[in-house]
Design a protein around this motif. Structure first.
Motif, PDB file in Angstrom:
ATOM      1  N   LEU A 147       0.839  -1.205   0.000  1.00 47.31           N
ATOM      2  CA  LEU A 147       0.000   0.000   0.000  1.00 47.31           C
ATOM      3  C   LEU A 147       0.875   1.257   0.000  1.00 47.31           C
ATOM      4  O   LEU A 147       0.534   2.263  -0.632  1.00 47.31           O
ATOM      5  N   ILE A 150       1.976   1.855  -3.493  1.00 47.45           N
ATOM      6  CA  ILE A 150       0.910   2.488  -4.269  1.00 47.45           C
ATOM      7  C   ILE A 150       0.818   3.966  -3.930  1.00 47.45           C
ATOM      8  O   ILE A 150       0.675   4.816  -4.807  1.00 47.45           O
ATOM      9  N   SER A 151       0.922   4.288  -2.646  1.00 49.76           N
ATOM     10  CA  SER A 151       0.831   5.669  -2.193  1.00 49.76           C
ATOM     11  C   SER A 151       1.907   6.547  -2.825  1.00 49.76           C
ATOM     12  O   SER A 151       1.648   7.680  -3.231  1.00 49.76           O
ATOM     13  N   THR A 169     -10.339  -3.999   0.011  1.00 48.33           N
ATOM     14  CA  THR A 169      -9.168  -3.432  -0.646  1.00 48.33           C
ATOM     15  C   THR A 169      -9.376  -1.953  -0.956  1.00 48.33           C
ATOM     16  O   THR A 169      -8.487  -1.126  -0.744  1.00 48.33           O
ATOM     17  N   ASP A 172      -8.954   0.113   2.095  1.00 53.75           N
ATOM     18  CA  ASP A 172      -7.528   0.293   2.400  1.00 53.75           C
ATOM     19  C   ASP A 172      -6.929   1.372   1.505  1.00 53.75           C
ATOM     20  O   ASP A 172      -6.129   2.209   1.946  1.00 53.75           O
ATOM     21  N   LEU A 173      -7.325   1.358   0.237  1.00 55.05           N
ATOM     22  CA  LEU A 173      -6.814   2.341  -0.719  1.00 55.05           C
ATOM     23  C   LEU A 173      -7.289   3.753  -0.382  1.00 55.05           C
ATOM     24  O   LEU A 173      -6.585   4.738  -0.650  1.00 55.05           O
ATOM     25  N   ILE A 177      -4.864   7.063  -1.363  1.00 54.17           N
ATOM     26  CA  ILE A 177      -4.842   7.635  -2.720  1.00 54.17           C
ATOM     27  C   ILE A 177      -5.573   8.967  -2.835  1.00 54.17           C
ATOM     28  O   ILE A 177      -5.528   9.613  -3.886  1.00 54.17           O
ATOM     29  N   ILE A 182      -9.565   6.532 -10.090  1.00 52.89           N
ATOM     30  CA  ILE A 182      -9.535   5.083  -9.968  1.00 52.89           C
ATOM     31  C   ILE A 182     -10.532   4.482 -10.953  1.00 52.89           C
ATOM     32  O   ILE A 182     -11.603   5.041 -11.193  1.00 52.89           O
ATOM     33  N   ILE A 200     -12.368   7.442  -5.163  1.00 46.37           N
ATOM     34  CA  ILE A 200     -12.365   6.276  -4.270  1.00 46.37           C
ATOM     35  C   ILE A 200     -13.679   6.117  -3.508  1.00 46.37           C
ATOM     36  O   ILE A 200     -14.151   5.004  -3.303  1.00 46.37           O
ATOM     37  N   ILE A 218      -5.211   2.541 -10.859  1.00 45.36           N
ATOM     38  CA  ILE A 218      -5.112   3.723  -9.998  1.00 45.36           C
ATOM     39  C   ILE A 218      -4.160   4.747 -10.602  1.00 45.36           C
ATOM     40  O   ILE A 218      -3.033   4.413 -10.986  1.00 45.36           O
TER      41      ILE A 218
END
Length: 274
Positions: A147, A150-151, A169, A172-173, A177, A182, A200, A218
């Motif tokens: 994660l 991704i960030s 998921t 969590d994102l 983000i 997305i 999101i 993303i």
């Protein structure tokens, strides 16, 4: 003389996506190694292909790899297929490919469908640079590291996720983000193919009753802090905005704003570089 290992991509939904070359290879090989023989049999029956099948999946990879390598050494040609898409991409294949290379066995890719690529090209998100992370791990520590990746990623990020896990998921994102775009690509090439494009919060709401196979795309994190931008060289600063698709005129304007200098000063420096 050793045989050839063919890595054959198969349709991810619509059977018409099989390539002519894939059909030719499946008809010619001695054996087809399949992730699920029952699933592959349906594909073969549809195209009236009859070949010996051997099961080759995550739980028997170590055992079956040696068997298949021996057959290849004895001159038999083998086609490796997964249930859908390209073998080795979140599907069995990597182990036998590595061993075949060690044994100097010829490996031939037979291109075709790949879910992540189809999701990306229809996402509307930057396709110039991207990273593919597959399924996020369940282990909390490793998941947290992914994660974080991704960030911090300035590149587009692509994930796979099962329908019963996608809501978790996305939540969590949500923590990492912010307002980045997305896209959720669902049931690609199938009857209920659908693309969600939004933020999101909207994605979480969309996923409440989602079904089928999903790919998450993303947008990259292009929001660097002012001091990070200023610390870049002029060339790095230019490339940073160029990767985002801005024109030269727009880049000069942005760089000048970031560095708090007149546009003409930045323009002259770029002219001198050319």
């Amino acid at each position: 003389m050793a045989g050839t290992l063919y890595i054959v991509a198969t349709p991810i939904g619509n059977l018409e996506d099989i390539t002519l070359r894939a059909l030719k290879i499946l008809k010619e090989v001695d054996i087809i190694a399949a992730e699920d023989t029952r699933h592959t049999l349906k594909l073969l029956n549809h195209f009236e292909i009859s070949k010996p099948l051997i099961s080759y999946h995550r739980h028997n990879e170590d055992q079956k790899t040696n068997i298949l390598i021996d057959k290849l050494k004895n001159g038999e040609n083998i086609a490796l297929v997964s249930d859908a898409g390209t073998p080795g991409i979140c599907d069995p294949g990597e182990v036998i490919i590595k061993m075949a290379i060690e044994e100097q066995i010829n490996i031939v890719p037979i291109p075709g469908a790949c879910a992540m690529i189809n999701a990306l090209i229809c996402s509307g998100i930057d396709t110039k640079e991207f990273i593919f992370l597959g399924f996020l791990p369940l282990n909390k520590k490793i998941r947290k590291e992914k994660l974080k990746t991704i960030s911090n990623s300035k590149e587009t990020v692509i994930l796979y996720e099962a329908p019963h896990k996608i809501e978790e998921t996305l939540k969590d994102l949500k923590e990492i983000i912010e307002d980045r775009k997305i896209v959720i690509a669902r049931e690609l090439t199938k009857i209920h193919e659908e693309f969600f494009r939004g933020d999101i919060e909207e994605a979480i709401k969309y996923a409440e009753n989602i079904k089928g196979e999903n790919i998450i795309v993303i947008e990259g994190n292009n929001k660097l802090k002012d001091n990070e931008l200023i610390d870049m060289t002029l060339e790095e600063h230019y490339i940073y905005y160029k990767k985002q698709g801005y024109s030269k005129k727009e880049i000069i304007k942005k760089v000048a704003k970031d560095r708090k200098v007149p546009k003409n000063e930045i323009y002259m420096k770029y002219i001198q570089k050319e």
